[in-house]
Design a protein around this motif. Sequence first.
Motif, PDB file in Angstrom:
ATOM      1  N   LEU A  31       7.347  -0.386   1.708  1.00  0.00           N
ATOM      2  CA  LEU A  31       8.439   0.368   2.460  1.00  0.00           C
ATOM      3  C   LEU A  31       7.802   1.626   3.568  1.00  0.00           C
ATOM      4  O   LEU A  31       8.329   1.302   4.670  1.00  0.00           O
ATOM      5  CB  LEU A  31       9.346   1.088   1.427  1.00  0.00           C
TER       6      LEU A  31
ATOM      7  N   LYS B 246      13.498  -1.965  -1.939  1.00  0.00           N
ATOM      8  CA  LYS B 246      14.138  -0.680  -2.400  1.00  0.00           C
ATOM      9  C   LYS B 246      14.564  -0.828  -3.799  1.00  0.00           C
ATOM     10  O   LYS B 246      14.475   0.259  -4.611  1.00  0.00           O
ATOM     11  CB  LYS B 246      15.281  -0.384  -1.363  1.00  0.00           C
TER      12      LYS B 246
ATOM     13  N   SER C 136       8.260   1.339   7.630  1.00  0.00           N
ATOM     14  CA  SER C 136       9.440   2.100   8.278  1.00  0.00           C
ATOM     15  C   SER C 136       9.618   1.947   9.588  1.00  0.00           C
ATOM     16  O   SER C 136       8.794   1.758  10.484  1.00  0.00           O
ATOM     17  CB  SER C 136       8.908   3.531   7.840  1.00  0.00           C
TER      18      SER C 136
ATOM     19  N   ARG D 237      13.760  -6.088   2.574  1.00  0.00           N
ATOM     20  CA  ARG D 237      13.869  -4.634   2.471  1.00  0.00           C
ATOM     21  C   ARG D 237      14.626  -4.008   1.436  1.00  0.00           C
ATOM     22  O   ARG D 237      14.356  -3.155   0.472  1.00  0.00           O
ATOM     23  CB  ARG D 237      14.252  -4.154   3.927  1.00  0.00           C
ATOM     24  N   LYS D 238      15.851  -4.793   1.087  1.00  0.00           N
ATOM     25  CA  LYS D 238      16.958  -4.413   0.020  1.00  0.00           C
ATOM     26  C   LYS D 238      16.046  -4.540  -1.311  1.00  0.00           C
ATOM     27  O   LYS D 238      16.225  -3.490  -2.167  1.00  0.00           O
ATOM     28  CB  LYS D 238      18.385  -5.121   0.159  1.00  0.00           C
TER      29      LYS D 238
ATOM     30  N   TYR E  37      11.477  -0.482  -5.965  1.00  0.00           N
ATOM     31  CA  TYR E  37      11.082   0.930  -5.934  1.00  0.00           C
ATOM     32  C   TYR E  37      11.898   1.591  -6.678  1.00  0.00           C
ATOM     33  O   TYR E  37      11.359   2.475  -7.430  1.00  0.00           O
ATOM     34  CB  TYR E  37      11.089   1.364  -4.324  1.00  0.00           C
ATOM     35  N   LYS E  38      13.130   1.685  -6.701  1.00  0.00           N
ATOM     36  CA  LYS E  38      13.889   2.596  -7.423  1.00  0.00           C
ATOM     37  C   LYS E  38      13.810   2.263  -8.969  1.00  0.00           C
ATOM     38  O   LYS E  38      13.888   3.117  -9.830  1.00  0.00           O
ATOM     39  CB  LYS E  38      15.290   2.551  -7.038  1.00  0.00           C
TER      40      LYS E  38
ATOM     41  N   GLN F 114       6.740   0.899  -2.984  1.00  0.00           N
ATOM     42  CA  GLN F 114       6.853   2.345  -2.116  1.00  0.00           C
ATOM     43  C   GLN F 114       5.776   2.190  -0.934  1.00  0.00           C
ATOM     44  O   GLN F 114       6.119   2.359   0.341  1.00  0.00           O
ATOM     45  CB  GLN F 114       6.754   3.394  -3.032  1.00  0.00           C
TER      46      GLN F 114
END
Length: 186
Positions: free
Chosen positions: A37, A19, A41, A15-16, A22-23, A34
């Motif tokens: 993720l 993220k 959720s 998950r990290k 994604y960023k 995205q």
Amino acid sequence: MNAKISILNLTGKERKLLKKIYKKGIGRVSYRAQIILLSTSATVSYTRNQIAVQCFCCRKTVYNTVCKYKENGIWGIFDLQRPGRPCLISANCSQEIQTTIQTSKPSKLGKHYFHSNWTLKIIRDYLVKSFSIFISQRTISRWLHSNGWSYHRSKKEQFPIQPLLDTEQRDVLRLLRNLNEHQEVL
């Protein structure tokens, strides 16, 4: 068709990493992160349609992204290497050109070439005349580099005029003394 999507076994590290991708990711990779993720959720469970609306894509894109992630894990969101344009110089032709460049000089190949060294223009001209291959000089330089060749641009230098050495001066004076002005032209 509008069923909820769930990806099992998504760890905290994954998950990290998603993220972070994604960023900081670029283009489609960030976009796919995205989608994953949103589909995993923990607080809200989204349907394929809801994810498609949120990501401005179609349901099939969401479905394909999730399937690729289930099959390949985190590597499923990255693009595979694409084949690209086929090489303009075939393997047989490449080998023949390399042996020609190694073994002979352009001046030895015919009356068209007066240079003693190969240049990109001469190689291009040789490819056109011998193999009917029309490619740019940049393509030739990339081909040379990919085959382990290194080259540099030729320099046109004019050396400064230097005074004659003592031996050369003596030779010139001897020729001038022996010169018959009535029969020879200097």
